[in-house]
Design a protein around this motif. Sequence first.
Motif, PDB file in Angstrom:
ATOM      1  N   UNK A 132       3.032  -8.566   5.564  1.00 33.40           N
ATOM      2  CA  UNK A 132       3.147  -8.816   3.921  1.00 33.40           C
ATOM      3  C   UNK A 132       1.834  -7.899   3.155  1.00 33.40           C
ATOM      4  N   UNK A 133       0.602  -8.261   3.699  1.00 33.65           N
ATOM      5  CA  UNK A 133      -0.553  -7.530   3.176  1.00 33.65           C
ATOM      6  C   UNK A 133      -0.649  -5.976   3.317  1.00 33.65           C
ATOM      7  N   UNK A 134       0.037  -5.588   4.494  1.00 37.80           N
ATOM      8  CA  UNK A 134       0.023  -4.337   4.974  1.00 37.80           C
ATOM      9  C   UNK A 134       1.020  -3.772   3.945  1.00 37.80           C
ATOM     10  N   UNK A 135       1.991  -4.188   3.483  1.00 33.70           N
ATOM     11  CA  UNK A 135       2.906  -3.638   2.600  1.00 33.70           C
ATOM     12  C   UNK A 135       2.433  -3.643   1.250  1.00 33.70           C
ATOM     13  N   UNK A 136       1.839  -4.642   0.844  1.00 41.23           N
ATOM     14  CA  UNK A 136       1.150  -4.615  -0.372  1.00 41.23           C
ATOM     15  C   UNK A 136      -0.078  -3.566  -0.696  1.00 41.23           C
TER      16      UNK A 136
END
Length: 364
Positions: free
Chosen positions: A358-362
């Motif tokens: 999720x952090x990488x997608x953000x």
Amino acid sequence: MAIAELPNYGDISRRRKDAGQAVIAAASVLFIAVVVLQALNSAGILPLGLRDWRPTLYAYLLWAVALGYGQVLMRGQAGLKALFILPAALFTAAMAIFPTLFGLSIAFTDWNLASLTGQKFNGIDNLIQLIRDPFYWNAMFNMVIYVLFVLVEYAIAFALALLLNAEIRARKFWRVVFLIPLMLSPVAVSWMVGKSMLEYRFGPVARFARWLGINNPTFFSDPLVARIWIEIMDAWVSIPFVMILLLAGLQAMPKEITEAAKVDGASAWQRFWQITFPLMLPVSLTAIVLRIIFKLKLADIIITVTSGGPGGATDSVSSFIYREYRDRSNVGYGTMLAMFYLVVIVIFITILLNTLSKRMRRMT
């Protein structure tokens, strides 16, 4: 029926599909029934006189054949193609799922190899004992500390990777030198460092400490100091693995970006923090996750050097479970400890990977 005569999925009749489903369902019910009866027999709840798990193996093979035949009946040519990957899938299930199920069947039994009574089903007694076991939870707390040290190992590995990626003299030589700890067995490192160099009577480090005026240099008698030394030895062996992953990422990174930033007047710190570190984030996260997985299995250094001492202060969960098997011959309770730890690891790694994705997608 010849292979070429097999119909496509859209040409298969409803009756043929129902027959395929019936074959698979019947074999599945038979297989599940055999597994349940075998487990009850193994636990002593329903003695059937079965000496081993061969009936389950035969039922599994029968189910595998029925599954393949049912796929061909239901899907025709597509089912025949699935048969090429079915053996690999079934072998994986046999090597991963069955041992886990067998472990679960042992986890709910009272089975001590030192006892003459043999294996007996005891319900959730092992789970209750686990919840009340302070030494197990102490080992869990130690694992939290050891896992947090991964961030320190990552920082050191990143610094070494940056150094070995720079234009320094004898760069290839230093790369080989820094990889030497990775080539050594953790057990060899335990004896070389923990049992020899840090031996409190005749070890060279202890002698040097006495020369400095320290009267009683001990490295594994204090809980905090003992944990630090265990972490140092484990880090010395494992940092090169993280370093080589980061070094590969640095070498794959386009140099034009950093050179353009350098021309624009960016300092070394600005180039690292605003360019190198963000671009290396996917590689960094991969290296950290892999290192955490390896850290969760930490046992060999602890078993060799301290055996979990002093008073369980350096125990990891794996070393504690090992001693439960080796010293107490408590197979049932030890298996419950291992199964519970497996569940904790699966939950922790799943949450970690979901959070990181999720952090990488953000960020992207």
